[in-house]
Enzyme design. Structure first.
Site, PDB file in Angstrom:
ATOM      1  N   VAL A  12       0.823  -1.210   0.000  1.00 54.48           N
ATOM      2  CA  VAL A  12       0.000   0.000   0.000  1.00 54.48           C
ATOM      3  C   VAL A  12       0.852   1.254   0.000  1.00 54.48           C
ATOM      4  CG1 VAL A  12      -1.701   1.334   1.313  1.00 54.48           C
ATOM      5  CG2 VAL A  12      -1.912  -1.161   1.171  1.00 54.48           C
ATOM      6  N   THR A  81      -2.518  -4.301   9.249  1.00 56.79           N
ATOM      7  CA  THR A  81      -3.395  -4.530  10.400  1.00 56.79           C
ATOM      8  C   THR A  81      -3.884  -5.972  10.328  1.00 56.79           C
ATOM      9  OG1 THR A  81      -5.132  -3.453   9.078  1.00 56.79           O
ATOM     10  CG2 THR A  81      -4.178  -2.180  10.881  1.00 56.79           C
ATOM     11  N   CYS A 256      -6.779  -8.716   3.143  1.00 51.30           N
ATOM     12  CA  CYS A 256      -8.038  -7.986   3.320  1.00 51.30           C
ATOM     13  C   CYS A 256      -9.238  -8.894   3.591  1.00 51.30           C
ATOM     14  CB  CYS A 256      -8.330  -7.131   2.081  1.00 51.30           C
ATOM     15  SG  CYS A 256      -7.343  -5.633   1.973  1.00 51.30           S
TER      16      CYS A 256
END
Length: 416
Positions: A12, A81, A256
């Site tokens: 990202v 995360t 994700c």
């Protein structure tokens, strides 16, 4: 002119830093010294950017030194995360990054988070860390924004600038500044959300929705398998209706889809609500690796193969095709289950980094494929596998199982 600091240079952060680095002074920060060394040499092991693109970002500077962030006034946090072994959100990378930013935060600075979180995380978990380490007060001395990442690893069509960006700010004025910042590089445009929580929620449900749709077709695959019906053929027939959603069964991994729903359910449970549909979908998807492995073993037994010490080749370990990303790959569930049956399982993947796979999953990748296997499992549909003569990799009683419905039906013994 704003000076931007991008914290975390993975799938990202790096494309973001490169794009901003064409127009703004950008400090790309990562604690991984090897990663910084490679990027300075024009090498991106994620393959999300090319050496040419790195050179085009003439205002981008890479560093692992926190002091280099002192001149920055807009920080963009793009760290992972993940979830822990108990399927709970692991905020340690996010907290650590917030601590780093807090140490160099100044009055008037803006901290924008792109990492996927549950609604409220920015204000409830990150802001206190920023305040504690900076001695500054939120929405008085410094401000926050949230703009969830929508990077699709390996996708060369839907790249950063071509995907509409959701943005939000901690005050109306900051929201406009954040919106203007991203609008300067995102050609697809932006969507200004009314609050940080709305933007956070929008991101987490994007992948939760996809997860549930895949769970539905995965459950169909489990049902149709008992009926002796080919799921792919059923989906092909149903797909002739104009409004049928063309999802396919498979292993749901990655950074994700296999992770984000747990962030939403964690927050819901903390508020006293036990999610039913979301967790049901997660259970189905998390168990697909076991189903595939057991199906392969049953097919082998039906052909008279002795399972103990049987030679099985698994093709692909990355979480998706034509991409080196191995994060949260569910192929490892298939490998472990087959090994639990006593089989000798080898894995081949031309896209994956062997050192990374060994470190993450304890699996040594094959450098080249042998032959005479008792079974071959096509787990990831890399383009390179199109030219493989998979039929010649197994002996005459060998089993070929196609997880991706990628191979010709005439050569396989089963598919998901």
């Amino acid at each position: 002119m704003d000076k931007i600091g991008v914290i975390g240079l993975g799938y990202v952060g790096l494309p973001l830093a490169v794009e901003f680095g064409k127009k703004y002074e950008v400090v790309g920060f990562d604690i991984n010294t090897e990663r910084i060394k490679e990027l300075k040499q024009g090498i991106d092991r994620t393959l999300e950017t090319t050496e040419k693109e790195l050179k085009e970002a003439t205002k981008l500077h890479f560093t692992n030194q926190i002091d280099d962030l002192k001149s920055v006034n807009i920080f963009i946090v793009t760290v992972p995360t993940p979830i822990d072994q108990y399927k709970r959100p692991d905020l340690r990378p996010l907290v650590s990054a917030s601590r780093t930013v807090g140490k160099v935060l100044k009055k008037g600075d803006i901290v924008i988070y792109e990492s996927t979180v549950y609604p409220g995380c920015t204000e409830e978990d990150c802001v206190p860390v920023l305040e504690e380490n900076s001695g500054l007060k939120f929405n008085v001395d410094f401000f926050c924004g949230y703009s969830p990442e929508r990077i699709n690893p390996g996708d060369k069509e839907h790249t950063l600038t071509k995907i509409k960006k959701v943005v939000a700010g901690s005050t109306p004025e900051i929201a406009q500044r954040v919106n203007a910042l991203y609008s300067s590089i995102i050609t697809a445009g932006t969507h200004l959300a009314p609050s940080l929580k709305v933007a956070e929620a929008a991101k987490v449900i994007e992948n939760s929705q996809r997860d549930l749709n895949i769970a539905f077709v995965n459950e169909l695959a489990l049902i149709f398998d008992r009926m002796g019906i080919d799921t792919s053929e059923v989906l092909e027939a149903a797909g002739t209706k104009w409004n049928f959603l063309k999802f396919r069964p498979g292993l749901v991994g990655g950074h994700c889809i296999g992770v984000d729903p747990y962030y939403l359910t964690h927050k819901a449970e903390s508020l006293g609500y036990l999610p039913q549909v979301i967790l049901a979908g997660r259970r189905i998807n998390d168990d697909m690796g076991l189903f595939i492995a057991n199906k392969v073993i049953k097919l082998m037994i039906q052909k008279g193969t002795n399972i103990k010490e049987a030679r099985i080749l698994v093709l692909g370990i990355t979480f998706k095709e034509n991409c080196p990303d191995i994060r949260n790959s569910k192929v490892i569930d298939v490998v472990k289950e087959l090994r639990d049956f006593g089989a000798n399982v080898a894995v081949y993947d031309p896209w994956a980094d062997s050192t990374e796979v060994l470190h993450e999953y304890g699996v040594s990748l094959l450098e080249e494929i042998a032959s005479n296997y008792d079974a071959v499992v096509l787990a990831v549909s890399h383009d390179q596998f199109k030219n493989l003569n998979i039929k010649h990799l197994v002996h005459e009683k060998g089993v070929i199982y196609d997880v991706k419905a990628f191979l010709e039906k005439g050569i396989i013994d089963g598919r998901l």
